[in-house]
Design an enzyme around this catalytic site. Structure first.
Site, PDB file in Angstrom:
ATOM      1  CB  CYS A 107      -0.927   0.011   1.213  1.00 11.27           C
ATOM      2  SG  CYS A 107      -1.934   1.502   1.341  1.00 11.27           S
ATOM      3  CE1 TYR A 121      -5.839   2.592  -4.722  1.00 10.71           C
ATOM      4  CE2 TYR A 121      -8.178   2.928  -4.315  1.00 10.71           C
ATOM      5  CZ  TYR A 121      -6.958   2.388  -3.938  1.00 10.71           C
ATOM      6  OH  TYR A 121      -6.862   1.644  -2.789  1.00 10.71           O
ATOM      7  CD  GLU A 176      -1.801   0.748  -3.971  1.00  8.67           C
ATOM      8  OE1 GLU A 176      -1.269   1.235  -2.946  1.00  8.67           O
ATOM      9  OE2 GLU A 176      -2.998   0.417  -4.017  1.00  8.67           O
ATOM     10  CG  ASP A 185      -3.332  -4.128   1.976  1.00  6.09           C
ATOM     11  OD1 ASP A 185      -4.510  -4.126   2.368  1.00  6.09           O
ATOM     12  OD2 ASP A 185      -2.495  -3.283   2.331  1.00  6.09           O
ATOM     13  CE1 TYR A 236      -2.621  -2.610  -1.862  1.00  7.14           C
ATOM     14  CE2 TYR A 236      -3.924  -4.533  -2.463  1.00  7.14           C
ATOM     15  CZ  TYR A 236      -3.847  -3.221  -2.050  1.00  7.14           C
ATOM     16  OH  TYR A 236      -5.001  -2.504  -1.845  1.00  7.14           O
ATOM     17  CB  CYS A 260       0.072   2.401   7.638  1.00  7.33           C
ATOM     18  SG  CYS A 260       1.765   2.010   7.140  1.00  7.33           S
ATOM     19  CB  CYS A 299      18.484  -5.035   4.468  1.00  7.92           C
ATOM     20  SG  CYS A 299      19.170  -5.212   2.823  1.00  7.92           S
TER      21      CYS A 299
END
Length: 220
Positions: A54, A85, A97, A132, A137, A202, A211
C-alpha cells in the site's frame, strides 16, 4: 482478487486501454517536505522507484528519511496508460502501487534507500502485502540507471541470504528498468495520504530482519 482466486497479471492484450492523458491534475507541492512533486527536478538530485505494498505507508517511510527531497505515489509496472486507482485495483492494468523517491545522493545513497525498501515490507509474499491482496501490492524495484540496477540485484541477493537464514521464503520482488515501466502519478488524495490522515490505514510491515546493505555513509 475475486472470491479467493489467486491474482494473475494481465497480458498487454488483456489490459484496460487507458487514456492518452492523465484523468486528473497532480498537486504542485509535497505537503510535508514543501518541494515540487513533479519534475524537472534540480540538478544533482536522483530518482528511485519502489513498490512495497500500500503506497500510503510506503511513501511515509521515504519522506521521513533524511536526504529525500520529495516523494509521490503512483502506478508502475503495468500496461494501461494513465490508469485510475479504480482501474489499478481491478487487477486489469498490471500496475503495482509505487513510490517515486527524489533524493540527494550527497546526503543519502541509493543503497541506503534500498535498505529502507527491504526492511519496510515483506518481499516474499508475491501478490500480497499482509492483508492486502492483489497484483497492485507486489514488491518491485524499477532502476533508472545500470548502476541502480546492479545495486538492486546485489541487495536482493544479500537480503535473500539473511532471510533464508531466518526461516523466510524466497524474495518475489521484480526488478525491471524504469525506462520500460512508466510511472503514472496517482490521484491527489493519495499524495502524502498519511500526512493528511494521520490515523489512516498503513498496511505495510517488515520481516524484522535487518538488511546487510546500505550501511556505508553516502559519498559526498
Amino acid at each position: 482478487m475475486i472470491f479467493g482466486r489467486t491474482p494473475v497479471l494481465p497480458t498487454p492484450d488483456q489490459a484496460l486501454r487507458g487514456r492518452p492523458e492523465p484523468a486528473f491534475a497532480v498537486p504542485e507541492r509535497h505537503t510535508v517536505l514543501g518541494n515540487p512533486l513533479l519534475g524537472p527536478y534540480p540538478a544533482g538530485l536522483a530518482v528511485a522507484d519502489f513498490g512495497l505494498g500500500c503506497f500510503w505507508g510506503a511513501e511515509r517511510k521515504f519522506w521521513e528519511t533524511d536526504g529525500v527531497w520529495t516523494t509521490l505515489v503512483g502506478y508502475q509496472g503495468g500496461h494501461t496508460p494513465n490508469p485510475t486507482y479504480e482501474e489499478v485495483c481491478s487487477g486489469r492494468t498490471g500496475h503495482t502501487e509505487a513510490v517515486r523517491v527524489v533524493y540527494d545522493p550527497a546526503r543519502i545513497s541509493y543503497e541506503q534507500l534500498l535498505k529502507v525498501f527491504w526492511e519496510a515490507h515483506n518481499p516474499t509474499q508475491g501478490f500480497r502485502q499482509g492483508n492486502d491482496v492483489g497484483t497492485q501490492y507486489r514488491s518491485a524495484i524499477y532502476p533508472h540507471t545500470p548502476e541502480q540496477g546492479a545495486a538492486a540485484e546485489s541487495s536482493r541477493t544479500a537480503y535473500q541470504q539473511v532471510l533464508t537464514g531466518s526461516g523466510h521464503g524466497n524474495i518475489t520482488t521484480e526488478i525491471l528498468p524504469a525506462d520500460d515501466r512508466p510511472f503514472y502519478p496517482a490521484e491527489p488524495y493519495h499524495q502524502q495520504y498519511l500526512d493528511k490522515n494521520p490515523a489512516g490505514y498503513c498496511g505495510i510491515g517488515g520481516t524484522g530482519v535487518s538488511c546487510p546493505i546500505g550501511v556505508a555513509p553516502a559519498e559526498g
